[in-house]
Scaffold this motif. Sequence first.
Motif, PDB file in Angstrom:
ATOM      1  N   GLY A 197       0.963  -1.165   0.125  1.00  0.00           N
ATOM      2  CA  GLY A 197       0.163  -0.027  -0.035  1.00  0.00           C
ATOM      3  C   GLY A 197       0.505   1.224  -0.177  1.00  0.00           C
ATOM      4  N   GLY A 198       0.272   2.250  -0.280  1.00  0.00           N
ATOM      5  CA  GLY A 198       0.817   3.467  -0.060  1.00  0.00           C
ATOM      6  C   GLY A 198       0.454   4.609   0.825  1.00  0.00           C
ATOM      7  N   GLY A 199       1.516   5.611   1.520  1.00  0.00           N
ATOM      8  CA  GLY A 199       1.596   6.540   1.819  1.00  0.00           C
ATOM      9  C   GLY A 199       1.941   7.830   1.857  1.00  0.00           C
ATOM     10  N   PHE A 200       1.666   8.422   2.079  1.00  0.00           N
ATOM     11  CA  PHE A 200       1.295  10.280   1.431  1.00  0.00           C
ATOM     12  C   PHE A 200       1.384  11.433   2.536  1.00  0.00           C
ATOM     13  N   MET A 201       2.311  12.423   2.296  1.00  0.00           N
ATOM     14  CA  MET A 201       2.060  13.305   2.897  1.00  0.00           C
ATOM     15  C   MET A 201       2.961  14.793   2.112  1.00  0.00           C
ATOM     16  N   THR A 202       2.235  15.828   2.914  1.00  0.00           N
ATOM     17  CA  THR A 202       3.099  17.025   1.883  1.00  0.00           C
ATOM     18  C   THR A 202       4.101  16.631   2.871  1.00  0.00           C
ATOM     19  N   ILE A 203       5.677  16.870   2.094  1.00  0.00           N
ATOM     20  CA  ILE A 203       7.196  17.247   2.249  1.00  0.00           C
ATOM     21  C   ILE A 203       7.837  18.845   2.128  1.00  0.00           C
TER      22      ILE A 203
ATOM     23  N   ALA B 190       5.746  -3.208   8.143  1.00  0.00           N
ATOM     24  CA  ALA B 190       5.976  -3.974   6.330  1.00  0.00           C
ATOM     25  C   ALA B 190       8.123  -4.047   6.454  1.00  0.00           C
ATOM     26  N   ALA B 191       8.015  -5.359   5.723  1.00  0.00           N
ATOM     27  CA  ALA B 191       9.055  -5.838   5.944  1.00  0.00           C
ATOM     28  C   ALA B 191      10.057  -4.389   4.736  1.00  0.00           C
ATOM     29  N   GLU B 192       9.528  -4.277   3.986  1.00  0.00           N
ATOM     30  CA  GLU B 192      10.239  -3.350   2.786  1.00  0.00           C
ATOM     31  C   GLU B 192       9.357  -2.095   2.722  1.00  0.00           C
ATOM     32  N   VAL B 193       9.942  -0.274   2.931  1.00  0.00           N
ATOM     33  CA  VAL B 193       9.303   0.296   1.985  1.00  0.00           C
ATOM     34  C   VAL B 193      10.171   1.164   1.055  1.00  0.00           C
TER      35      VAL B 193
ATOM     36  N   PHE C 262       4.561   0.757   0.911  1.00  0.00           N
ATOM     37  CA  PHE C 262       4.981  -0.302   1.520  1.00  0.00           C
ATOM     38  C   PHE C 262       4.241  -1.781   1.345  1.00  0.00           C
ATOM     39  N   LEU C 263       5.247  -2.283   1.208  1.00  0.00           N
ATOM     40  CA  LEU C 263       5.556  -3.948   0.876  1.00  0.00           C
ATOM     41  C   LEU C 263       5.998  -4.854   1.399  1.00  0.00           C
ATOM     42  N   ASP C 264       5.220  -6.053   1.667  1.00  0.00           N
ATOM     43  CA  ASP C 264       5.691  -7.288   2.091  1.00  0.00           C
ATOM     44  C   ASP C 264       4.939  -7.192   3.827  1.00  0.00           C
ATOM     45  N   LEU C 265       3.767  -6.647   3.854  1.00  0.00           N
ATOM     46  CA  LEU C 265       3.652  -6.351   4.737  1.00  0.00           C
ATOM     47  C   LEU C 265       3.065  -7.782   5.063  1.00  0.00           C
ATOM     48  N   PRO C 266       2.887  -8.055   6.695  1.00  0.00           N
ATOM     49  CA  PRO C 266       3.155  -9.134   7.560  1.00  0.00           C
ATOM     50  C   PRO C 266       1.300  -9.027   7.209  1.00  0.00           C
ATOM     51  N   THR C 267       0.338  -7.992   8.032  1.00  0.00           N
ATOM     52  CA  THR C 267      -0.877  -7.765   8.725  1.00  0.00           C
ATOM     53  C   THR C 267      -1.848  -6.642   7.773  1.00  0.00           C
ATOM     54  N   PRO C 268      -2.175  -6.826   6.965  1.00  0.00           N
ATOM     55  CA  PRO C 268      -2.991  -5.057   6.313  1.00  0.00           C
ATOM     56  C   PRO C 268      -3.129  -4.546   7.091  1.00  0.00           C
ATOM     57  N   ILE C 269      -2.805  -2.784   6.454  1.00  0.00           N
ATOM     58  CA  ILE C 269      -3.438  -1.489   7.225  1.00  0.00           C
ATOM     59  C   ILE C 269      -4.658  -2.152   7.602  1.00  0.00           C
ATOM     60  N   ALA C 270      -4.577  -1.703   9.011  1.00  0.00           N
ATOM     61  CA  ALA C 270      -6.356  -1.756   8.724  1.00  0.00           C
ATOM     62  C   ALA C 270      -6.800  -0.230   9.881  1.00  0.00           C
TER      63      ALA C 270
END
Length: 174
Positions: free
Chosen positions: A48-54, A72-75, A115-123
């Motif tokens: 899944g994706g994460g978003f923000m303003t920098i 996530a195992a990898e970001v 976010f890659l290889d999440l052991p548990t989906p984001i709830a």
Amino acid sequence: MHILRRITAAAILLVSGAAAASAQTYQLGQIEISVPWTRAMPPAADAGGGFMTIRNTGATDDRLVGATSPVAAEVQIHTMDIADGVMRMRQLTDGLAIPAGATVRLAPGGFHVMFLDLPTPIAIDMPVSVTLVFERAGEITIDLIVVPPGAPAPDGAGAMGGAMDAPLATPAAH
Ligand SMILES: [Cu+2]
């Protein structure tokens, strides 16, 4: 006495203002991060994706060079571009430039942390933090707001204009 009372009132205002803002805005040196968010994911999803303003309020260029998260195992840091008429994600292996004075928006259809290889989906009620690594400013850990699947960006995230949201079909991972 009057002055003291006024100072106290001002101090209380400052403190409550800071508390309200702290959930959505983070400061790291000259880097300001506002309204970081992500979406809750379907049960079988593992990305899944994460978003923000920098925003870079300084006079020196910086660069988002990496990210990690306990969820996530990898970001990775991703962009989206069109190849052969198809919109696809691509990893920015050199990171994402945050030039001096610039505001860079990570949003659906554009730049995002992946976010890659999440052991548990984001709830929806799951705490989601991510540690961002900047070339100059260093590291900061921030908490993401989690919105329901398919929901629009939370209030404040669209302050830059939502032009990028419109043409995006819906990439499976997002
Ligand atoms: Cu991606």
